[in-house]
Design an enzyme around this catalytic site. Structure first.
Site, PDB file in Angstrom:
ATOM      1  CG  HIS A 367      36.499  42.050  55.763  1.00 30.40           C
ATOM      2  ND1 HIS A 367      37.589  41.455  56.320  1.00 30.40           N
ATOM      3  CD2 HIS A 367      36.924  42.620  54.610  1.00 30.40           C
ATOM      4  CE1 HIS A 367      38.629  41.645  55.532  1.00 30.40           C
ATOM      5  NE2 HIS A 367      38.254  42.360  54.507  1.00 30.40           N
ATOM      6  CB  CYS A 680      29.009  40.177  38.302  1.00 33.29           C
ATOM      7  SG  CYS A 680      30.797  40.151  38.194  1.00 33.29           S
TER       8      CYS A 680
HETATM    9  C1  PEP Z   1      33.992  43.844  40.413  1.00 33.29           C
HETATM   10  O1  PEP Z   1      35.182  44.149  40.496  1.00 33.29           O
HETATM   11  O2  PEP Z   1      33.154  44.496  39.760  1.00 33.29           O
HETATM   12  C2  PEP Z   1      33.496  42.644  41.108  1.00 33.29           C
HETATM   13  C3  PEP Z   1      32.264  42.223  40.939  1.00 33.29           C
HETATM   14  O3  PEP Z   1      34.335  42.051  41.998  1.00 33.29           O
HETATM   15  P1  PEP Z   1      34.559  42.577  43.475  1.00 33.29           P
HETATM   16  O4  PEP Z   1      33.563  43.652  43.725  1.00 33.29           O
HETATM   17  O5  PEP Z   1      34.398  41.391  44.355  1.00 33.29           O
HETATM   18  O6  PEP Z   1      35.966  43.075  43.401  1.00 33.29           O
END
Ligand code: PEP
Ligand code: MG
Length: 755
Positions: A367, A680
């Site tokens: 975190h 993303c």
């Molecule tokens: C992912 O899994 O690619 C994502 C964007 O979510 P996180 O990194 O928050 O798990």
């Protein structure tokens, strides 16, 4: 004590007098070796100091040939002295010459001495030199004598650490205590910083090492240990620590150590040699550190932290003050060095002065690393013994890109980094000049560039980068940095604030993605064998709908009169999406019934992170308003390779045909259904990743804010049609016959694209 004249306490008292005398450093050292030799009835006493070049230099001697002082220099793996230094533990021999490591230097004349006792000169577990006594006759030094010599070495450690001996050294051969140190850890952020060390938990500074009254010191120690035990009992009973929680386990371990007879006995023994109680704690802890730092067993190394903590608590009892970190009195260009740190503690520091962070713990997904990235500071995690190597005020370079940390860097290293920082700043200026240019490829293909965010400190990035929206707002970050569950009103305030800051640009709010590696300290954690595959994200949200409902309600209210985009994490089956969407609709009905002004429009979409969805794509795409590919999770599940495990990180290349086939399938199906699709995950945040994704048809990304400039710079010069044709041809070849990464790199070079 057999052999010793007047015992160690007399010696320590005499040493104190010598330390206070207004004599030169060499004279002081010379007096010290004479005193030690006389006190221990040894014919020889010598001090070897570890130099910056890693060798050991004879700095003073009583008994050996004085001509050898400052001339005898040994490798740190040479002879018995070298062995003491590298093992960082005493060597006690009644027939030194029979030891396989024995080697002698003719210039010192030491061949006639049979017995040898060498102890490391330690500070915070680091070896600064070696202190040796020798006798002609075969003699076994007693335990008490070993102890006494270790105590004496501590006084020498302070003398070396104070820098007093530096004046005696040749340039380039100074005592190692101030030597440049290069350590490597996990690169946590895309930033580099030069600054000065601030210890998050300042070391206890001991000014009084030598006891005036040993009995009094023993009593002080006894009282402090009792108080410490009572304090731990109280903490365990107070109910503040959850039953079975990790925190509780740590405290239980502390309590066990605090009652450990061996530990208490060692502390008492150290006091009996003439140290003050606090110096005794320091000495025993330094030995423990030195021993544990050489352990390879991660469990045992972990225990070092527990012992460190316990020793700190005890010293605080003894010295009667708390070491509150200097959060509000941070010097300019501060680099915080800590063993571990929570995200809230990092946010407490003055952001205008904070430049970097070095942690002994803290991997890329911790975190605190997330917050460090949001703050844009340079951060490196998993640096062993960082707090033992760095002293407050030391110059330090933190390279969050490579994971390198240079403590007390050489002028060359510093100059190289100053140059690198200047270059990066220049590049940032170039990116800034692109900020307001639409992201369109050279052949006229528009690409949507958004940013990932999650904390209020992320919001200015929207304007700074010129991104057209927030493609992923990770709502769990607010929960992760909070000390307790954020109330619905607090969630509402944050979401409203985000929408205000976005000023009409789209924001995709992802509902809570907790569980897995994202743990909330105040929420009950269930032991799971595979947390990444466990009760997390939407699974938890659907099973405990109260939590999800209140979050959705906060989002709907925050967006009253505006557009809202809600996205669910970790959907693995179409029916999960249906259930989650049903919950949103019920909340809308509820708000409508209660006369609230509703959002102008609500779009509901999902992350695609679980491979099972690949086989339900058409059904899914019929239902969703949009799709966002979470490549971080999708790839970890596709390859069964933990995204946070460095050992498997480079085993599978995301820029390979199998991955591109999967991603292309997604983008093609989404296009066929006329649904927008974004990626993303961090794959898109590297220009070469974005290049590959554009080649297979992606036209929308949500990026790390720092990646917007580089990705935009790349695509402005890109002929998208050309790279599409190249990758299509590569994908048509038999598997393994071409490396996509290598071909893309060559393509970028030929086309003048900066990756
Ligand atoms: C992912 O899994 O690619 C994502 C964007 O979510 P996180 O990194 O928050 O798990
Ligand atoms: Mg994910």
């Amino acid at each position: 004590m057999r052999g010793a004249l007047g015992g160690p306490r007399v010696l320590l008292r005499r040493l104190r007098e010598v330390m206070a005398e207004p004599v030169s450093a060499q004279e002081r050292l010379d007096k010290i070796v004479v005193l030690i030799a006389a006190n221990m009835v040894a014919e020889v006493c010598s001090v070897y100091v570890l130099r910056v070049d890693g060798t050991l230099e004879l700095y003073a001697t009583e008994g050996l040939n004085r001509q050898a002082v400052h001339l005898t220099v040994m490798r740190s793996d040479e002879g018995l002295v070298g062995l003491v230094a590298t093992e960082a533990s005493p060597i006690n021999l009644n027939d030194a010459q029979a030891h396989p490591a024995f080697s002698y230097r003719p210039e010192t004349g030491e061949e006639i001495y049979r017995s040898f006792l060498g102890v490391p000169i330690l500070r915070a577990g680091n070896t600064l030199g070696v202190l040796v006594v020798q006798n002609r006759a075969r003699r076994t030094y007693s335990e008490e004598e070993v102890e006494a010599l270790q105590t004496t070495a501590m006084v020498l450690a302070e003398m070396i650490a104070s820098g007093e001996l530096t004046s005696l050294a040749q340039p380039g051969a100074e005592p190692a205590v101030r030597r440049p140190v290069h350590v490597s850890g996990a690169a946590l952020t895309d930033a580099i910083a030069l600054g000065h060390v601030v210890l998050h938990e300042p070391r206890v500074v001991i000014t009084n090492f030598i006891a005036d009254d040993v009995q009094k010191e023993l009593r002080r120690l006894g009282v402090a240990i009792e108080t410490l035990r009572a304090e731990l009992d109280l903490m365990l009973e107070s109910g503040e620590v959850a039953e079975g929680g990790e925190h509780r386990d740590v405290l239980e371990a502390y309590r066990m150590f605090a009652h450990d007879r061996g530990w208490v006995h060692k502390l008492e023994e150290a006091v009996l040699t003439g140290l003050t109680a606090e110096a005794a704690v320091e000495r025993v802890q330094s030995d423990t550190r030195a021993r544990m730092l050489r352990q390879t067993d991660p469990y045992l190394r972990e225990r070092l932290h527990d012992f460190d903590d316990l020793a700190h608590r005890l010293q605080r009892q003894l010295l009667g003050y708390d070491h509150a970190p200097t959060r509000d009195r941070l010097p300019e260009h501060a680099i915080i060095v800590a063993r571990s740190m929570g995200p809230a503690a990092l946010l407490d520091y003055d952001r205008n002065r904070l430049r970097g962070l070095v942690l002994e713990e803290g991997g890329p997904n911790s975190h605190v690393a997330i917050v460090a990235r949001a703050l844009g500071i340079a951060a490196v995690g998993e640096v062993p013994n960082a707090t033992g190597l760095a002293d407050p005020g030391d110059a330090v370079i933190v390279d969050g890109v490579t994971g390198d940390v240079h403590i007390r860097p050489t002028p060359d290293m510093e100059a190289a980094y100053v140059e690198r920082v200047r270059l990066r700043a220049r590049r940032q200026l170039q990116y800034l000049s692109l900020r307001d240019r639409p992201a369109v490829t050279k052949d006229g293909q528009p690409v949507t560039l958004m940013i990932n965010a999650g904390l209020p400190i992320d919001l200015p990035h929207l304007a700074e980068t010129g991104a057209v929206g927030i493609g992923l707002f990770r709502t769990e970050l607010q929960f992760m940095v909070a000390a307790q569950f954020p109330r619905t009103s607090e969630q509402l305030a944050l979401y409203r604030n985000v929408l205000d800051a976005a000023g009409g640009k789209p924001v995709v709010f992802r509902t809570l993605d907790i569980g897995g590696d994202k743990v909330l300290p105040y929420m009950r954690n269930y032991e799971e064998e595979n947390p990444a595959l466990g009760w997390r994200a939407i699974r938890l949200g659907l099973d405990r709908p109260g939590l999800l409902r209140s979050q959705v309600r906060a989002m709907l209210r925050a967006a009253s009169g505006r557009e809202l985009r809600i996205m669910f994490p970790m959907i693995a089956a179409v029916h999960e999406f249906d259930e989650a969407k049903g919950l949103v609709e019920r909340e809308l009905t509820h708000l409508r019934r209660h006369g609230h002004r509703l959002p102008e429009r609500v779009e509901v979409g999902t992350m695609l992170e679980v491979p099972a969805l690949l086989f339900q794509l058409d059904e899914l795409l019929e239902r969703v308003d949009f799709l966002s590919v979470g490549s971080n999770d999708l790839l970890q599940f596709l390859f069964a390779a933990d995204r946070g495990n460095a050992r498997v990180a480079n085993r599978f290349d995301p820029l390979s045909v199998p991955v591109l086939r999967v991603l292309k399938l997604i983008v093609d199906r989404a296009n066929a259904h006329g649904k927008s699709v974004t990626l993303c995950g961090e794959l898109a945040s590297k220009p070469i990743g974005a290049l590959a994704l554009i080649a297979i048809g992606f036209r929308a990304f949500s990026l790390l804010p720092s990646a917007v400039g580089p990705v935009k710079a790349m695509l402005l010069d890109l002929d998208a049609g050309k790279v599409e044709r190249l990758v299509a041809a590569l994908m048509a070849l038999p598997l393994g016959s071409a490396s996509v990464r290598a071909k893309l790199t060559a393509f970028a070079e030929a086309e003048g694209l900066s990756l």
